[in-house]
Design a protein around this motif. Structure first.
Motif, PDB file in Angstrom:
ATOM      1  N   HIS B  60       6.161 -29.189 -25.700  1.00  0.00           N
ATOM      2  CA  HIS B  60       5.196 -28.121 -25.400  1.00  0.00           C
ATOM      3  C   HIS B  60       4.445 -28.479 -24.128  1.00  0.00           C
ATOM      4  O   HIS B  60       3.934 -29.583 -23.996  1.00  0.00           O
ATOM      5  N   ILE B  61       4.379 -27.517 -23.208  1.00  0.00           N
ATOM      6  CA  ILE B  61       3.580 -27.758 -21.997  1.00  0.00           C
ATOM      7  C   ILE B  61       2.704 -26.545 -21.689  1.00  0.00           C
ATOM      8  O   ILE B  61       3.013 -25.427 -22.077  1.00  0.00           O
ATOM      9  N   ASP B  62       1.590 -26.824 -21.000  1.00  0.00           N
ATOM     10  CA  ASP B  62       0.694 -25.753 -20.564  1.00  0.00           C
ATOM     11  C   ASP B  62       0.970 -25.474 -19.092  1.00  0.00           C
ATOM     12  O   ASP B  62       0.812 -26.358 -18.247  1.00  0.00           O
ATOM     13  N   VAL B  63       1.380 -24.259 -18.813  1.00  0.00           N
ATOM     14  CA  VAL B  63       1.717 -23.907 -17.433  1.00  0.00           C
ATOM     15  C   VAL B  63       0.595 -23.067 -16.838  1.00  0.00           C
ATOM     16  O   VAL B  63       0.209 -22.042 -17.407  1.00  0.00           O
ATOM     17  N   LYS B  64       0.058 -23.519 -15.684  1.00  0.00           N
ATOM     18  CA  LYS B  64      -1.008 -22.777 -15.017  1.00  0.00           C
ATOM     19  C   LYS B  64      -0.421 -21.644 -14.202  1.00  0.00           C
ATOM     20  O   LYS B  64       0.490 -21.856 -13.407  1.00  0.00           O
ATOM     21  N   ASN B  65      -0.926 -20.445 -14.436  1.00  0.00           N
ATOM     22  CA  ASN B  65      -0.456 -19.297 -13.653  1.00  0.00           C
ATOM     23  C   ASN B  65      -1.267 -19.183 -12.370  1.00  0.00           C
ATOM     24  O   ASN B  65      -2.330 -19.787 -12.233  1.00  0.00           O
ATOM     25  N   THR B  66      -0.770 -18.346 -11.444  1.00  0.00           N
ATOM     26  CA  THR B  66      -1.447 -18.218 -10.150  1.00  0.00           C
ATOM     27  C   THR B  66      -2.851 -17.622 -10.307  1.00  0.00           C
ATOM     28  O   THR B  66      -3.735 -17.889  -9.508  1.00  0.00           O
ATOM     29  N   ASP B  67      -3.036 -16.794 -11.363  1.00  0.00           N
ATOM     30  CA  ASP B  67      -4.359 -16.177 -11.533  1.00  0.00           C
ATOM     31  C   ASP B  67      -5.330 -17.083 -12.287  1.00  0.00           C
ATOM     32  O   ASP B  67      -6.418 -16.656 -12.678  1.00  0.00           O
ATOM     33  N   GLY B  68      -4.934 -18.321 -12.522  1.00  0.00           N
ATOM     34  CA  GLY B  68      -5.856 -19.250 -13.156  1.00  0.00           C
ATOM     35  C   GLY B  68      -5.710 -19.357 -14.662  1.00  0.00           C
ATOM     36  O   GLY B  68      -6.246 -20.290 -15.270  1.00  0.00           O
ATOM     37  N   THR B  69      -5.008 -18.413 -15.252  1.00  0.00           N
ATOM     38  CA  THR B  69      -4.815 -18.487 -16.701  1.00  0.00           C
ATOM     39  C   THR B  69      -3.716 -19.504 -17.040  1.00  0.00           C
ATOM     40  O   THR B  69      -2.983 -19.968 -16.166  1.00  0.00           O
ATOM     41  N   THR B  70      -3.617 -19.811 -18.304  1.00  0.00           N
ATOM     42  CA  THR B  70      -2.618 -20.789 -18.746  1.00  0.00           C
ATOM     43  C   THR B  70      -1.687 -20.156 -19.766  1.00  0.00           C
ATOM     44  O   THR B  70      -2.122 -19.418 -20.652  1.00  0.00           O
TER      45      THR B  70
END
Lengths: 190, 152
Positions: B60-70
């Motif tokens: 499981h990984i947390d991926v940061k999106n360009t808009d700052g959300t995860t």
């Protein structure tokens, strides 16, 4: 209610050290799964020969009882190891398996195959003095053999499908499928 | 006599299985049943949880999106045994390690509870790139599986 009880039981089982150990093992799980598949071929190989004789399509010149008696031992050895390894596979992954629509289908089919086998065995025992030498056994025996073949083939397919995530709880799917799988809550897919 | 016959049958079945499965690791299930080869993903983020379980491990990984959300992703790997042989272990891959995972998203595209993908290779912070999948699943030959090259 039943599904809650089953899930609670599965969660209790899955929390046991040995269950987790098997689930995370480097070798044991693989060995158990391989043994399960190999021994089910032993069991079904023998069973299918018996069933085909009872259908009157194979080895018709050999007395029916002779085939059943000769193949009984290897068949039951295969059956025993298959059942033990099957229970261990469930023990390793109880929570997901309990809420698998395929596993539930498989259990129902297994029960049906068991009842059919019990009736079939009794008919076989009564057979010796009457139709033992007939190339084609009577109709009720052929129906039993046909049912046995059909049920076991269906069990193989249902068992194989447990590996896939089709119809897992938590998917966007019909209420019927969620009911059939016994989805209680949003438990993780694994 | 009967037992001997039975035993030779079991041995023959075992040999047949070995030959049929001459690929180093036989997959639990086919790639195309659950994953889409036309949906490649390239995920970067810290490891939040690892399920070291059979028949497939999940990272499981947390991926940061360009808009700052995860967005939470869970990536399917091979068996714990397969990963061990490739060098991916509890010691080498710990919670918090920032990794890059290449893989393919699930066919259903469902992101509940997390987006799911089949992982092909994982790149560690020190640049090591290791194959994390299973061979012979029918996944696209994208160069991530070293077995693909040796078989051609």
């Amino acid at each position: 209610m039943l599904n809650e009880v089953l899930l609670t039981f599965a969660q209790w089982l899955g929390a046991q050290q040995w269950s987790t150990g098997l689930h995370e093992s480097f070798y044991m799980y693989n060995w158990i799964e391989t043994t399960h598949v190999l021994t089910l071929t032993v069991f079904l190989g023998m069973l299918f020969v018996i069933d085909l004789r009872m259908l009157g399509v194979a080895l018709t010149d050999v007395p029916a009882s002779k085939i059943a008696e000769r193949l009984d031992l290897p068949m039951m050895i295969g059956f025993t190891v298959m059942i033990i390894t099957g229970l261990l596979l469930f023990y390793a992954i109880p929570v997901r398996t309990t809420q698998s629509v395929w596993f539930r289908l498989k259990v129902i089919l297994l029960i049906a195959a068991g009842i059919n086998a019990w009736i079939f065995r009794n008919r076989m025992k009564a057979a010796k003095p009457t139709w033992d030498l007939d190339p084609v056994p009577p109709k009720n025996v052929r129906i039993g053999a046909g049912l046995s073949l059909t049920l076991w083939i269906a069990i193989i397919f249902a068992g194989r499908a447990i590996a896939y995530d089709w119809f897992d709880c938590g998917k966007d799917q019909s209420a019927f499928l969620n009911w059939a799988a016994g989805c209680v809550a949003d438990v993780a897919a694994h | 006599m009967r037992i001997k016959l039975l035993l030779s049958g079991v041995v023959a079945a075992g040999l047949g299985g070995l030959m049929a499965g001459s690929a180093p690791s036989v997959a639990h299930h086919a790639f195309a049943a659950e994953f889409d080869g036309n949906r490649p993903v390239n995920l970067t983020g810290p490891v939040t949880r690892i399920e070291w379980i059979n028949p497939h491990a999940w990272i499981h990984i947390d991926v940061k999106n360009t808009d700052g959300t995860t967005t939470g992703w869970m990536v399917e790997g091979g068996t714990p045994n397969t990963l061990l042989r490739r060098g991916i272990t509890k010691d080498s891959l710990t919670i918090g390690t920032v990794i890059v995972v290449r893989g393919y998203q699930s066919k259903d595209g469902l992101c509940k509870p997390k987006c799911r993908a089949n992982g092909r290779d994982v790149t560690f912070p020190d640049g090591r790139k290791l194959f994390m999948g299973s061979s012979g699943t029918g996944a696209p030959k994208d160069g991530s599986d070293p077995e693909d090259a040796s078989k051609q």
